[in-house]
Design a protein around this motif. Sequence first.
Motif, PDB file in Angstrom:
ATOM      1  N   TRP A  11      46.593  46.798  35.176  1.00  0.00           N
ATOM      2  CA  TRP A  11      45.964  46.068  34.069  1.00  0.00           C
ATOM      3  C   TRP A  11      45.377  47.025  33.045  1.00  0.00           C
ATOM      4  O   TRP A  11      45.479  46.795  31.841  1.00  0.00           O
ATOM      5  N   LYS A  65      48.103  48.469  30.798  1.00  0.00           N
ATOM      6  CA  LYS A  65      48.542  47.549  29.749  1.00  0.00           C
ATOM      7  C   LYS A  65      47.469  47.414  28.665  1.00  0.00           C
ATOM      8  O   LYS A  65      47.779  47.377  27.464  1.00  0.00           O
ATOM      9  N   LYS A  66      46.228  47.341  29.095  1.00  0.00           N
ATOM     10  CA  LYS A  66      45.138  47.202  28.128  1.00  0.00           C
ATOM     11  C   LYS A  66      45.079  48.415  27.209  1.00  0.00           C
ATOM     12  O   LYS A  66      44.858  48.285  25.998  1.00  0.00           O
ATOM     13  N   SER A 119      49.302  42.535  26.427  1.00  0.00           N
ATOM     14  CA  SER A 119      48.706  41.478  27.225  1.00  0.00           C
ATOM     15  C   SER A 119      48.990  41.765  28.694  1.00  0.00           C
ATOM     16  O   SER A 119      49.901  42.532  29.031  1.00  0.00           O
ATOM     17  N   LEU A 120      48.212  41.127  29.578  1.00  0.00           N
ATOM     18  CA  LEU A 120      48.418  41.346  31.010  1.00  0.00           C
ATOM     19  C   LEU A 120      49.749  40.781  31.477  1.00  0.00           C
ATOM     20  O   LEU A 120      50.239  41.168  32.541  1.00  0.00           O
ATOM     21  N   HIS A 128      52.844  41.198  37.822  1.00  0.00           N
ATOM     22  CA  HIS A 128      52.764  42.161  36.718  1.00  0.00           C
ATOM     23  C   HIS A 128      53.981  42.112  35.799  1.00  0.00           C
ATOM     24  O   HIS A 128      54.144  43.006  34.964  1.00  0.00           O
TER      25      HIS A 128
END
Length: 819
Positions: free
Chosen positions: A748, A751-752, A757-758, A783
């Motif tokens: 996460w 990606k952040k 987006s998650l 994921h």
Amino acid sequence: MAKLKPKIKAKRWSPEIEEEIAELWERESTFAYDRESNKTFFTVDTPPPYASGTPHMGFGLHYAQIDMVARYARMQNQEVIFPMGVDRNGLPIEVQTEKEYGIVMRETPRDKFIDLCRQLLDKYEDQIINLARRLGLSCFSFAKDQVYRTDDPRYRQLTQATFVKLWKDGLVYEAKRPNNWCKTCGTTIADAEIEYKEIESTLSYIKFRVVETDQDLIIATTRPELLAACKAVLVHPLDQRYENIQNKTAIVPIYNIKVPIIPHPEAKMEFGTGAVMICSYGDYTDVRLFRELRLEPIEAISPEGKMTSAAGELEGLTAEDAREKIVEKLKAKELLVKSEPTMHRTPICWRSKDIVEFISMPEYYLKQEEFVPELLELAEQMIWHPVTAKQYWLNWLNSISIDWPVSRRRYYGTELPLYYCNSCGEPIIAETDKYIQPWRDPPPFDTCPHCNSSEGFRGEDRTFDTWMDSAISPLYITGYLRDPDLFQKAFPCGVRPQGKDIIRTWFHYTMLRVYQLTKQPAFKNAWISGMVVDEHGEAMHKSKGNIINPVPLIEKYGSDAIRMWGSVEASLGSDIRYSTERLEGAFKFITKLWNIARFVSSFPTVEENFMLTPTDKFILSELNKIIKEAKGSDEFDFHSPAVKVRSFIWNVFADQFIELVKSRCYNRDQTFSEEEMRGAWYTLHTVLKTVLKLLAPIIPFVTEKIWRDIYSPEASIHKQLYPAENPHWDYEISLLPEELFDFNRKIWKHKKDKNDSLRAPITEFWIEGKEFEPFKNDLKYMHSVATLEFGEPPLKDQFELIELDSENLSSKKLWISKF
């Protein structure tokens, strides 16, 4: 597959729903007990709150936590008797009535004053009952005829009946002794009703004269106004300064009274001059020494707090004014050597907060000193929650040196059932099955049993100490002397829940009274809570202006939020500091639980044709651990269960497991088998049902609403059994929880950091080692990974490397494709 719709319709949790649930419980009599039940009875000796105004947050949280004990016992398959009572006797309502109507008790006809007290009590009682109901207390009924009141004639009759029994057993006697006297309250008060306060005072050094040697003897005192009541002077036997005057005579200044100079170890050589005057009565030491030395007291202060004729020219002055006047006289006669400020530990009345005097008054006493050894044994036999609370009572028991004065000169209380013969003056105990008021009711007999006279009788007008009533609550609620079948099942009570501040009063007197009457302890468990203090750690008092009214907070956040906040804040016995911010945090958790339940309610409940994946087994294994860790409920301490279950729901169930199985729950592209999909449904509901039961004693409203909406519209969650560990859920899992959670958090974060987006897709994903392989499919869809492989990628330069933190994993690295 048909479109899934949540069974829980409301999108948001609202405190208004709590009111609907409370009404449902009342309609169904959900918490009524079955007196014919064969279950083990568990009676809660609910502390009857005093009806004297708007309750504060301490009341709200204290009673909510007591309710948790009752709900937990009910879910342990016990027949719970959880009564609601209101304490309506004693001084506070008398004082409040005087303020409310602008009257003085002793200047008002007794009948009228009692009626005014009752009217005010009815008003306050409604506030208490409404708040208790709104807090979610699972009492068996809030109906007017089911709530017990300590001023009810039936209750007062039991108080009188138990007094009659103690009288006949020889445990009551009358004596004129120096008692703690509050001039504001106008009555004797017990040692247990005394508080101490350090008060700034003046230490006056006064010249006495030794008769035999004609020398000055300087004595320091904070009570010069009691010179008229001085009956002896003490010096320490080892004090060399006074060897030559021991057993001689001193003359008290102003009054020229001759008193003995007695060598006694009670004299403190380091205080003042080492010589001390003993007068009737400056403090407890004076009282004890008068008894020990067989001194004849002089009554220098009246019950009204004024100096008597014994004080000469000071007669009629208050003690404070007399102190100033006598100092002036001493100065004028050059008998005052000096004065210096000092702090004096002063006894004060716990109700009026006024200084207590020691006045000789005839009172009735209940023997208690001789019962201390037996009560100490009971203290060791009882189960204490927390265990450290026992010391409070032990300390009090070991300090008891006198019996309990139980008569009071007040109006609103249970009267002593006594009459006095007009001929011989002897007291006559009134045995009757009805509540009597001797000051206005005729006696239930015609002749005196002492002298056979029938020339008339005078009724007693004194009332009992209010603790005489309160102390029989465990007997009243279990049917003592009224319902032998119920009493046999329901007594002793399962638990006495109360605050630590009234251990030396309500707790002690209950144990004493009940043991004297039944030779049994009043209850099996003692549950002792701390206090709720304000945000600065200060006790809440009207005088400080820091009272927090729980009603507006209930309207805004709901009772469940208050209950959850209080449970999370501190363990049993510790003080709880109020915090609006943390109360808001509790409300957010309840909202989170509602949202989780609404999501889970979208999927069918299943009992067969399902297959558990490693992910399902993982969460069930973690759930089993939480059930074990919630064992704090067995100790009636809901702090640890609240903290553990909240953390599990928020950080494990919601943030991890639900995210892992969402794709499998919907199975839109048929990636998973139907059995695997149903396995996810089964696990979601199993976890939710279990955590709802774990939380049901703590947050009863939201758990009830969720339970009824999803699982059983007709059967309350509070009638279910509390969860027990399931040996079938102890699965061997290849990963530690934190290792899986760390893995997901790293993805996460990746990606952040890329502003994705998650749910953003990942083309290819490699994980070193095999520990994550059992979770492959759930991780892949969680994921949005197109290809998930194990090992090392052949072209590492096309991947970003992420290091995992765990030292136990062989899977230290994972690679995420750059494209």
